[in-house]
Scaffold this motif. Structure first.
Motif, PDB file in Angstrom:
ATOM      1  N   GLU A   1     -10.440  22.323  19.364  1.00  0.00           N
ATOM      2  CA  GLU A   1      -9.752  23.297  20.406  1.00  0.00           C
ATOM      3  C   GLU A   1     -10.415  24.366  21.027  1.00  0.00           C
ATOM      4  OE1 GLU A   1     -10.400  24.580  16.147  1.00  0.00           O
ATOM      5  OE2 GLU A   1      -9.904  22.618  16.866  1.00  0.00           O
ATOM      6  N   LEU A   2     -11.703  24.591  20.324  1.00  0.00           N
ATOM      7  CA  LEU A   2     -12.464  25.714  21.362  1.00  0.00           C
ATOM      8  C   LEU A   2     -12.598  25.233  22.621  1.00  0.00           C
ATOM      9  CD1 LEU A   2     -14.299  27.240  18.194  1.00  0.00           C
ATOM     10  CD2 LEU A   2     -12.715  28.433  19.729  1.00  0.00           C
ATOM     11  N   PHE A   3     -12.923  24.077  22.623  1.00  0.00           N
ATOM     12  CA  PHE A   3     -13.679  23.299  23.982  1.00  0.00           C
ATOM     13  C   PHE A   3     -12.443  23.385  24.791  1.00  0.00           C
ATOM     14  CE2 PHE A   3     -16.975  22.359  20.914  1.00  0.00           C
ATOM     15  CZ  PHE A   3     -18.148  22.375  21.958  1.00  0.00           C
ATOM     16  N   GLU A   4     -11.143  23.304  24.422  1.00  0.00           N
ATOM     17  CA  GLU A   4     -10.164  23.343  25.378  1.00  0.00           C
ATOM     18  C   GLU A   4      -9.749  24.532  25.794  1.00  0.00           C
ATOM     19  OE1 GLU A   4      -6.707  21.559  22.994  1.00  0.00           O
ATOM     20  OE2 GLU A   4      -7.572  19.804  22.797  1.00  0.00           O
ATOM     21  N   ALA A   5     -10.043  25.684  25.062  1.00  0.00           N
ATOM     22  CA  ALA A   5      -9.918  27.208  25.221  1.00  0.00           C
ATOM     23  C   ALA A   5     -10.801  27.702  25.958  1.00  0.00           C
ATOM     24  CB  ALA A   5      -9.340  27.707  24.062  1.00  0.00           C
ATOM     25  N   THR A   6     -12.196  27.280  25.838  1.00  0.00           N
ATOM     26  CA  THR A   6     -13.251  27.810  26.509  1.00  0.00           C
ATOM     27  C   THR A   6     -13.794  27.144  27.298  1.00  0.00           C
ATOM     28  OG1 THR A   6     -13.459  29.089  24.166  1.00  0.00           O
ATOM     29  CG2 THR A   6     -15.430  29.275  25.755  1.00  0.00           C
ATOM     30  N   ASN A   7     -14.587  27.705  28.406  1.00  0.00           N
ATOM     31  CA  ASN A   7     -15.255  27.126  29.553  1.00  0.00           C
ATOM     32  C   ASN A   7     -16.672  26.977  29.162  1.00  0.00           C
ATOM     33  OD1 ASN A   7     -15.781  25.737  31.892  1.00  0.00           O
ATOM     34  ND2 ASN A   7     -15.919  27.346  33.084  1.00  0.00           N
ATOM     35  N   ILE A   8     -17.094  25.992  28.453  1.00  0.00           N
ATOM     36  CA  ILE A   8     -18.330  25.703  27.903  1.00  0.00           C
ATOM     37  C   ILE A   8     -18.861  24.635  28.693  1.00  0.00           C
ATOM     38  CG2 ILE A   8     -19.728  25.098  25.886  1.00  0.00           C
ATOM     39  CD1 ILE A   8     -17.108  25.925  23.782  1.00  0.00           C
ATOM     40  N   LEU A   9     -20.231  25.049  29.338  1.00  0.00           N
ATOM     41  CA  LEU A   9     -20.854  23.988  30.146  1.00  0.00           C
ATOM     42  C   LEU A   9     -21.428  23.040  29.531  1.00  0.00           C
ATOM     43  CD1 LEU A   9     -20.595  26.663  31.952  1.00  0.00           C
ATOM     44  CD2 LEU A   9     -22.913  26.063  32.893  1.00  0.00           C
ATOM     45  N   PRO A  10     -21.089  21.604  29.980  1.00  0.00           N
ATOM     46  CA  PRO A  10     -21.592  20.497  29.221  1.00  0.00           C
ATOM     47  C   PRO A  10     -23.032  20.328  29.481  1.00  0.00           C
ATOM     48  CG  PRO A  10     -20.994  19.843  31.449  1.00  0.00           C
ATOM     49  CD  PRO A  10     -20.637  21.178  31.348  1.00  0.00           C
TER      50      PRO A  10
ATOM     51  N   ASP B   1     -35.891  23.437  44.196  1.00  0.00           N
ATOM     52  CA  ASP B   1     -34.533  23.156  44.124  1.00  0.00           C
ATOM     53  C   ASP B   1     -34.089  21.981  43.364  1.00  0.00           C
ATOM     54  OD1 ASP B   1     -34.234  25.479  45.709  1.00  0.00           O
ATOM     55  OD2 ASP B   1     -34.567  24.441  47.450  1.00  0.00           O
ATOM     56  N   SER B   2     -34.784  21.045  43.523  1.00  0.00           N
ATOM     57  CA  SER B   2     -34.586  19.736  42.913  1.00  0.00           C
ATOM     58  C   SER B   2     -34.744  19.464  40.931  1.00  0.00           C
ATOM     59  CB  SER B   2     -35.196  18.611  43.347  1.00  0.00           C
ATOM     60  OG  SER B   2     -36.482  18.646  43.251  1.00  0.00           O
ATOM     61  N   THR B   3     -35.280  20.551  40.693  1.00  0.00           N
ATOM     62  CA  THR B   3     -35.434  20.901  39.254  1.00  0.00           C
ATOM     63  C   THR B   3     -34.229  20.998  38.433  1.00  0.00           C
ATOM     64  OG1 THR B   3     -37.573  21.727  39.641  1.00  0.00           O
ATOM     65  CG2 THR B   3     -36.869  21.995  37.471  1.00  0.00           C
ATOM     66  N   TYR B   4     -34.199  20.340  37.246  1.00  0.00           N
ATOM     67  CA  TYR B   4     -32.958  20.257  36.619  1.00  0.00           C
ATOM     68  C   TYR B   4     -33.161  20.808  35.143  1.00  0.00           C
ATOM     69  CZ  TYR B   4     -29.417  18.517  33.198  1.00  0.00           C
ATOM     70  OH  TYR B   4     -28.575  18.357  32.152  1.00  0.00           O
ATOM     71  N   VAL B   5     -32.314  21.794  34.780  1.00  0.00           N
ATOM     72  CA  VAL B   5     -32.680  22.587  33.480  1.00  0.00           C
ATOM     73  C   VAL B   5     -31.224  22.135  32.683  1.00  0.00           C
ATOM     74  CG1 VAL B   5     -32.849  24.855  32.281  1.00  0.00           C
ATOM     75  CG2 VAL B   5     -34.009  24.091  34.718  1.00  0.00           C
ATOM     76  N   THR B   6     -31.475  22.170  31.423  1.00  0.00           N
ATOM     77  CA  THR B   6     -30.193  21.858  30.681  1.00  0.00           C
ATOM     78  C   THR B   6     -29.419  23.038  30.518  1.00  0.00           C
ATOM     79  OG1 THR B   6     -31.519  22.242  28.735  1.00  0.00           O
ATOM     80  CG2 THR B   6     -31.202  20.120  29.156  1.00  0.00           C
ATOM     81  N   THR B   7     -28.244  22.867  30.300  1.00  0.00           N
ATOM     82  CA  THR B   7     -27.328  24.144  30.285  1.00  0.00           C
ATOM     83  C   THR B   7     -27.545  24.557  28.840  1.00  0.00           C
ATOM     84  OG1 THR B   7     -25.360  22.648  29.894  1.00  0.00           O
ATOM     85  CG2 THR B   7     -25.659  23.774  32.039  1.00  0.00           C
ATOM     86  N   GLY B   8     -28.392  25.340  28.639  1.00  0.00           N
ATOM     87  CA  GLY B   8     -28.604  25.923  27.129  1.00  0.00           C
ATOM     88  C   GLY B   8     -29.945  25.159  26.574  1.00  0.00           C
ATOM     89  N   GLY B   9     -29.821  24.872  25.566  1.00  0.00           N
ATOM     90  CA  GLY B   9     -30.925  23.851  25.006  1.00  0.00           C
ATOM     91  C   GLY B   9     -30.657  23.729  23.595  1.00  0.00           C
ATOM     92  N   LEU B  10     -32.081  23.653  22.809  1.00  0.00           N
ATOM     93  CA  LEU B  10     -31.874  23.330  21.354  1.00  0.00           C
ATOM     94  C   LEU B  10     -32.260  24.781  20.609  1.00  0.00           C
ATOM     95  CD1 LEU B  10     -31.838  21.332  18.877  1.00  0.00           C
ATOM     96  CD2 LEU B  10     -34.149  21.233  19.090  1.00  0.00           C
ATOM     97  N   THR B  11     -31.134  25.283  20.104  1.00  0.00           N
ATOM     98  CA  THR B  11     -31.356  26.653  19.360  1.00  0.00           C
ATOM     99  C   THR B  11     -31.739  26.142  17.928  1.00  0.00           C
ATOM    100  OG1 THR B  11     -29.916  27.813  20.481  1.00  0.00           O
ATOM    101  CG2 THR B  11     -30.207  28.404  18.119  1.00  0.00           C
ATOM    102  N   ARG B  12     -32.973  26.489  17.369  1.00  0.00           N
ATOM    103  CA  ARG B  12     -33.539  26.306  16.103  1.00  0.00           C
ATOM    104  C   ARG B  12     -33.496  27.483  15.397  1.00  0.00           C
ATOM    105  NH1 ARG B  12     -39.342  23.754  17.636  1.00  0.00           N
ATOM    106  NH2 ARG B  12     -39.543  25.829  18.694  1.00  0.00           N
ATOM    107  N   VAL B  13     -33.070  27.307  13.959  1.00  0.00           N
ATOM    108  CA  VAL B  13     -32.612  28.603  13.217  1.00  0.00           C
ATOM    109  C   VAL B  13     -33.359  28.610  11.898  1.00  0.00           C
ATOM    110  CG1 VAL B  13     -30.934  29.690  12.050  1.00  0.00           C
ATOM    111  CG2 VAL B  13     -30.306  28.259  14.018  1.00  0.00           C
ATOM    112  N   ALA B  14     -33.834  29.785  11.669  1.00  0.00           N
ATOM    113  CA  ALA B  14     -34.862  29.978  10.354  1.00  0.00           C
ATOM    114  C   ALA B  14     -33.953  30.121   9.319  1.00  0.00           C
ATOM    115  CB  ALA B  14     -35.801  31.081  10.338  1.00  0.00           C
ATOM    116  N   MET B  15     -33.565  29.063   8.468  1.00  0.00           N
ATOM    117  CA  MET B  15     -32.418  29.110   7.671  1.00  0.00           C
ATOM    118  C   MET B  15     -32.621  30.018   6.503  1.00  0.00           C
ATOM    119  SD  MET B  15     -30.131  27.294   9.050  1.00  0.00           S
ATOM    120  CE  MET B  15     -28.810  26.572   8.130  1.00  0.00           C
ATOM    121  N   VAL B  16     -34.161  30.222   6.051  1.00  0.00           N
ATOM    122  CA  VAL B  16     -34.380  31.070   5.009  1.00  0.00           C
ATOM    123  C   VAL B  16     -34.401  32.595   5.570  1.00  0.00           C
ATOM    124  CG1 VAL B  16     -36.074  31.810   3.322  1.00  0.00           C
ATOM    125  CG2 VAL B  16     -35.873  29.509   3.895  1.00  0.00           C
TER     126      VAL B  16
END
Length: 501
Positions: A191-200, A447-462
């Protein structure tokens, strides 16, 4: 109510979701309101849904432990990291600028070496580089691109400034987890993806295939692209299989390929040999071709370098690109940008001290208890000294290492890495430190370079840890780039009626 944002203690560091306790940042307000409206059983249900999805989808990673390979389920936190689109656009521009300059640098080093002749980059640094491949001297790949796929690690300091921590230009990994994180989050919070404009982010495999196919030395509508893997015991094998499947290309090992007398690469099939045009290689340089590098390697393909140099096959990333994947070379990237592009860096480096310089080495040795010391070419968080958390014995060990080989070490101040709310086992939330690895596909121009919209967020769980690598106890979050101009309020009650999660 399971989550009470007023109880969330985030004042000591810059927090990605909250400005202070009880006050979410504008881009995160809808998410915060939604999560706060969930009851504890509903929150537990979402967590369980994520864990089941990861098991059903087979998302795993391999840890090398005591001589064994152990497959583990991907550690995932369901609370996403959010970055507003307006901020991300600047970050995207900075990454394009940086990778373009790095490719110019690599091309220069293997050819004219103007940056050395002009005194901008030290010749001795290149002479002692373990990743400079003399076999690549004089080679000029298509469009001057050596690192077609780059993963640059970003961190945010206490004042909110984003820095580039390092660049991964050899065989960067993790992008499959970025895509899978999104799929899991969609199952948990549809439901959050329906309500929020999150880039794919799900267009990455198609973008990667287009980047690879464009490298083909033959003008074909459908070139034969393959992904070369070391095999099932490699820690990133899940990603190799995932990307090959998503791109619709063959996943091959070295024994599946051979170089014929015409210097072309062929794949063994039940229908006979089939020529290969492009190889997305996930094998390190030294194991790529026993004829050119390590003669004992059984992972690569004999004659592959010869085929590449003669223009019979394209390789991504190119052999030798790792010359710029060096934590000491990293310190010179701002100068590279200025030298090649005539621009100031859009994203700054973390301030760095090079132990090869006598004065800087003296400072590092006098402040080992305050600095993070890194070897030039280790990855995965290994071989580091985190000064404030080190013992006297560890600091003495690094003192000896630095003095014996100063070229191999650099140091940086201990950053107060930003945090984000992370869901604990008891359904409470606590801040955990994190970084971000976007992925950049280079095609020959900014100009032709592609960047992901965001990326891999890594978390220190400790709690309190700054080590985010999954091999050392880290986890991951989905990363949302949110356009604030086009979002509607979500409804948890609506999701419950749909059986979300």
């Amino acid at each position: 109510m399971a989550i009470d944002w007023r109880q969330y203690r985030c004042e000591n560091f810059y927090d990605e979701l909250c400005e202070s306790a009880g006050l979410p940042r504008p881009a995160a307000r809808k998410l915060a309101e939604y999560l706060q409206a969930l009851s504890e059983p509903e929150l537990a249900e979402r967590r369980l849904a994520a864990e089941l999805a990861i098991k059903v989808m087979g998302i795993s990673f391999t840890v090398y432990s005591e001589g064994k390979n152990v497959d583990r389920a991907w550690p995932f936190d369901i609370i996403p990291r959010i970055i507003p689109l307006s901020e991300w656009q600047k970050t995207e521009a900075g990454l394009k600028q940086r990778v373009y300059a790095l490719n110019l640098f690599i091309q220069d080093l293997y050819n004219e070496q103007k940056i050395i002749k002009d005194g901008v980059f030290p010749a001795e640094l290149l002479n002692e580089s373990v990743n400079f491949r003399k076999q690549c001297i004089g080679v000029k790949p298509a469009n001057g691109v050596w690192a077609h796929i780059c993963g640059s690690d970003l961190v945010r300091d206490n004042d909110g400034t984003m820095y580039v921590l390092e660049d991964n230009l050899r065989v960067p990994s993790g992008v499959s987890y970025m895509v899978e994180n999104r799929l899991v989050t969609k199952r948990v919070f549809p439901e959050l993806f329906e309500a929020t404009n999150i880039l794919p982010v799900d267009d990455y495999p198609a973008q990667l295939y287009d980047t690879l196919a464009a490298l083909s030395p033959r003008p074909l509508d459908q070139p034969n692209v393959v992904l070369l893997t070391p095999g099932i015991f490699n820690s990133a094998y899940f990603e190799h299989a995932y990307l090959a499947q998503q791109m619709g290309i063959e996943l091959v090992e070295g024994t599946d390929l051979f170089v014929a007398d015409d210097d072309c690469v062929y794949m063994r099939t039940i229908y006979g040999p089939r020529r290969v045009d492009v190889i997305y290689r996930r094998i390190d340089d030294l194991f790529l071709d026993p004829e050119a590098f390590n003669p004992e390697s059984v992972l690569g393909v004999k004659g592959l370098m010869r085929a590449w140099i003669n223009g019979r096959v394209a390789l991504a990333n190119c052999p030798g690109a790792g010359v710029a994947d060096d934590k000491v070379v990293y310190a010179f990237v701002p100068q590279m940008i200025k030298y090649y592009l005539g621009e100031d860096p859009i994203i700054p480096n973390v301030p760095s001290y090079l132990c090869m310089d006598p004065k800087q080495r003296e400072y590092v040795l006098a402040n080992l208890d305050k600095l993070v010391v890194k070897p030039a070419n280790e990855s995965g968080g290994y071989g580091m000294l985190i000064g404030p958390r080190s013992t006297a014995e560890e600091r003495e060990k690094f003192r000896r290492l630095i003095e014996s080989n100063p070229r191999n070490y650099m140091a940086q101040p201990t950053l107060a890495l930003s945090t984000a709310p992370t869901l604990m086992e008891d359904n409470t939330i606590e801040p955990r430190h994190l970084d971000l690895r976007p992925f950049i596909l280079s095609r020959g121009s900014v100009d032709s370079t592609y960047v992901t919209t965001g990326g891999l967020t890594r978390v220190a769980m400790v709690r309190g840890s700054l080590v985010v690598n999954s091999s050392q106890g880290g986890g991951a979050k989905d990363t949302w780039i949110v356009d604030l101009e086009d979002s509607a309020p979500p409804s948890p009650t609506q999701s419950q009626s749909q059986g979300a999660g």
